[in-house]
Write an enzyme that holds these catalytic residues in place. Structure first.
Site, mmCIF file in Angstrom:
data_model
loop_
_atom_site.group_PDB
_atom_site.id
_atom_site.type_symbol
_atom_site.label_atom_id
_atom_site.label_comp_id
_atom_site.label_asym_id
_atom_site.label_seq_id
_atom_site.Cartn_x
_atom_site.Cartn_y
_atom_site.Cartn_z
ATOM 1 N N LYS A 130 -12.189 0.942 12.365
ATOM 2 C CA LYS A 130 -11.592 2.230 12.498
ATOM 3 C C LYS A 130 -11.190 2.288 14.588
ATOM 4 O O LYS A 130 -10.479 2.009 14.955
ATOM 5 C CB LYS A 130 -10.486 3.321 11.905
ATOM 6 N N GLY A 188 0.629 -1.328 0.267
ATOM 7 C CA GLY A 188 -0.141 0.430 -0.103
ATOM 8 C C GLY A 188 0.901 1.726 0.051
ATOM 9 O O GLY A 188 2.103 1.250 0.379
ATOM 10 N N PHE A 189 -0.071 2.347 -0.480
ATOM 11 C CA PHE A 189 0.950 3.908 -0.015
ATOM 12 C C PHE A 189 1.623 3.529 1.072
ATOM 13 O O PHE A 189 3.040 4.247 0.899
ATOM 14 C CB PHE A 189 -0.321 4.808 -0.350
ATOM 15 N N ILE A 190 0.999 3.987 2.245
ATOM 16 C CA ILE A 190 1.608 4.024 3.310
ATOM 17 C C ILE A 190 3.422 2.848 3.988
ATOM 18 O O ILE A 190 4.292 3.378 3.811
ATOM 19 C CB ILE A 190 1.433 4.569 4.450
ATOM 20 N N TYR A 218 -16.406 3.184 7.897
ATOM 21 C CA TYR A 218 -14.517 3.209 8.018
ATOM 22 C C TYR A 218 -14.361 3.727 8.894
ATOM 23 O O TYR A 218 -13.289 2.945 10.006
ATOM 24 C CB TYR A 218 -14.810 3.705 7.000
HETATM 25 N N1 LIG Z 1 -3.881 7.431 2.729
HETATM 26 C C1 LIG Z 1 -4.656 8.397 4.079
HETATM 27 O O1 LIG Z 1 -4.611 9.653 4.069
HETATM 28 C C2 LIG Z 1 -4.926 7.779 5.425
HETATM 29 C C3 LIG Z 1 -5.912 8.442 6.050
HETATM 30 C C4 LIG Z 1 -6.292 8.202 7.113
HETATM 31 C C5 LIG Z 1 -5.642 6.575 7.857
HETATM 32 N N2 LIG Z 1 -5.382 5.823 6.750
HETATM 33 C C6 LIG Z 1 -4.798 4.263 7.157
HETATM 34 O O2 LIG Z 1 -3.158 4.055 6.738
HETATM 35 C C7 LIG Z 1 -3.551 2.579 6.622
HETATM 36 C C8 LIG Z 1 -2.616 2.816 5.299
HETATM 37 O O3 LIG Z 1 -3.576 3.201 4.329
HETATM 38 P P1 LIG Z 1 -2.539 3.549 3.032
HETATM 39 O O4 LIG Z 1 -3.350 5.247 2.206
HETATM 40 O O5 LIG Z 1 -1.791 3.272 2.762
HETATM 41 O O6 LIG Z 1 -4.514 2.541 2.560
HETATM 42 P P2 LIG Z 1 -3.814 1.010 1.004
HETATM 43 O O7 LIG Z 1 -5.040 0.940 0.498
HETATM 44 O O8 LIG Z 1 -2.893 2.097 -0.190
HETATM 45 O O9 LIG Z 1 -2.503 0.557 1.044
HETATM 46 C C9 LIG Z 1 -3.575 -0.735 2.464
HETATM 47 C C10 LIG Z 1 -3.226 -1.819 1.715
HETATM 48 O O10 LIG Z 1 -3.362 -3.123 2.760
HETATM 49 C C11 LIG Z 1 -4.112 -4.208 1.666
HETATM 50 N N3 LIG Z 1 -4.906 -4.870 2.177
HETATM 51 C C12 LIG Z 1 -6.729 -4.194 2.181
HETATM 52 N N4 LIG Z 1 -7.480 -5.224 2.983
HETATM 53 C C13 LIG Z 1 -6.337 -6.724 3.440
HETATM 54 C C14 LIG Z 1 -6.394 -7.326 3.719
HETATM 55 N N5 LIG Z 1 -7.890 -7.598 4.252
HETATM 56 N N6 LIG Z 1 -5.770 -8.657 3.612
HETATM 57 C C15 LIG Z 1 -4.038 -8.380 4.225
HETATM 58 N N7 LIG Z 1 -3.960 -7.020 3.489
HETATM 59 C C16 LIG Z 1 -4.815 -5.877 2.743
HETATM 60 C C17 LIG Z 1 -4.008 -3.599 0.107
HETATM 61 O O11 LIG Z 1 -3.973 -4.199 -0.250
HETATM 62 C C18 LIG Z 1 -2.965 -2.488 0.262
HETATM 63 O O12 LIG Z 1 -2.183 -2.502 -0.062
HETATM 64 C C19 LIG Z 1 -4.701 1.758 6.428
HETATM 65 O O13 LIG Z 1 -5.119 1.513 7.867
HETATM 66 C C20 LIG Z 1 -5.613 3.334 6.185
HETATM 67 O O14 LIG Z 1 -6.744 3.581 7.102
HETATM 68 C C21 LIG Z 1 -4.466 6.573 5.438
#
Ligand SMILES: NC(=O)c1ccc[n+]([C@@H]2O[C@H](COP(=O)([O-])OP(=O)(O)OC[C@H]3O[C@@H](n4cnc5c(N)ncnc54)[C@H](O)[C@@H]3O)[C@@H](O)[C@H]2O)c1
Length: 337
Positions: free
Chosen positions: A157, A11-13, A153
């Site tokens: 969380k 994922g992104f982060i 969502y």
């Molecule tokens: N990007 C933002 O602005 C933001 C803001 C608030 C919170 N978050 C939280 O930060 C975290 C990372 O977010 P992100 O932006 O990198 O999102 P993202 O969707 O890019 O990354 C999440 C990764 O989790 C994997 N995933 C999803 N469901 C899964 C499962 N059941 N089993 C295994 N892998 C699974 C996906 O394939 C994905 O690669 C998340 O928990 C998100 O809720 C992100």
């Protein structure tokens, strides 16, 4: 060398965090189910880059797959787990609520169980500014009440935060919950507004601007965000001997080694100013489609990041214009424009 298991590593982060930790000499194992919520090719590309680094291994499986996460954790024997995998996105949760319960509740439970079995030094799990929900006191501080989620969502969380607290208390498991604010930057998420704005403007398509642009977000540049996570790894919460030991402004639980920490830029930016900055970086004007507020959305988010600073000495530092310019330049290179 410290071994860190990262869920959501494609994922992104997760990708940015893994890159930072690997550069600092950590051993990292990534776990990701490559869900098709957005372009899986982008997730695979991120993992391919990580796999070129020594000391990175990966498992591709869902958290809900029985036994898969346990097997990965048992083989790697992590010292620290950073749980980022999630079904993210506020708008998608309106039509697909079950995906949120499966990943964010059942999946999070699987991660916590493995953390307990391995008695990891520190479990860090992602929550979101969305849990502040109907709270109207700005900027959002961790000590504010955040009991009124507005989407499934946010509710899932919030459930993760509560489950994390119970395990921290019962099993003496040092646990930090992050609340992230709108995160942006290179290798970003195609479902997020800034990504959609850039692609639409480049293709001369209109962009949807909700609440007629009268929205505010605390945009956090991804490099700043993962630096905050990195520093917090070294600050596992300890159960206080007495509630009087908790410093003012600290969200530390009175009964468990558990705290919640905002990671945000501490600057609320008007959506229309954000669009102006994107136009400036692209050298093009957007066709603006003004829309009403979406169900479940909140008009403003804004982080009080004092606690992050007092725990780590760190404040996010990338200004919006440089962050957007970096995203636009990555976007043009990635899509060969
Ligand atoms: N990007 C933002 O602005 C933001 C803001 C608030 C919170 N978050 C939280 O930060 C975290 C990372 O977010 P992100 O932006 O990198 O999102 P993202 O969707 O890019 O990354 C999440 C990764 O989790 C994997 N995933 C999803 N469901 C899964 C499962 N059941 N089993 C295994 N892998 C699974 C996906 O394939 C994905 O690669 C998340 O928990 C998100 O809720 C992100």
């Amino acid at each position: 060398m410290t071994k860190v298991l990262i869920t959501g590593s494609a994922g992104f982060i997760g990708f940015h965090l893994a890159q930072l930790l690997l550069a600092e000499g950590f051993h990292v194992h990534g776990y990701d189910g490559m869900t098709d919520y957005y372009d899986v090719a982008l997730k695979r590309r991120r993992h391919q880059i990580l796999l070129q680094t020594a000391h990175f291994g990966a498992t591709e499986a869902l958290l809900e797959d029985p036994g898969c996460f346990d097997a990965a954790a048992d083989a790697f024997e992590p010292d620290v787990i950073v749980h980022l995998a999630a079904q993210a996105g506020v708008r998608y949760s309106l039509d697909n609520p079950r995906a949120y319960v499966d990943t964010n509740v059942t999946g999070t439970f699987t991660v916590m169980e493995a953390a307990r079995r391995h008695q990891v030094r520190h479990l860090l799990m992602a929550s979101t500014s969305s849990v502040y929900g109907a709270n109207t006191a700005l900027p959002y501080a961790e000590t504010h009440k955040a009991d009124l989620p507005m989407t499934i969502y946010a509710a899932t969380k919030k459930a993760g935060e509560a489950m994390g607290h119970a395990y921290a208390h019962l099993h003496d498991l040092p646990t930090t919950m992050f609340r992230f604010f709108t995160v942006y930057g290179p290798w970003g998420r195609p479902d997020m507004a800034y990504f959609k704005f850039v692609s639409a403007i480049l293709e001369n398509r209109p962009i949807d601007i909700y609440n007629h642009g009268d929205m505010y977000r605390d945009f956090t540049y991804v490099t700043d965000l993962v630096r905050g996570i990195r520093l917090l790894i070294d600050v596992p919460p300890a159960r206080p001997a007495s509630p009087d030991d908790i410093a003012a402004g600290d969200s530390l639980s009175p009964v468990a080694p558990w705290r919640v920490v905002n990671i945000g830029n501490s600057d609320k930016v008007r959506l229309l100013d954000f669009v102006d900055a994107i136009e400036e970086a692209l050298g093009r004007t957007a066709i603006r489609n003004m829309m009403p507020m979406q169900p479940g959305d909140v008009p403003a988010t804004w982080a009080d990041a004092t606690l992050l600073h007092s725990l780590t000495g760190y404040r996010p530092q990338t200004d919006l214009r440089s962050g957007i310019a970096a995203f636009v330049s990555w976007y043009r290179a990635y899509y060969a424009l």
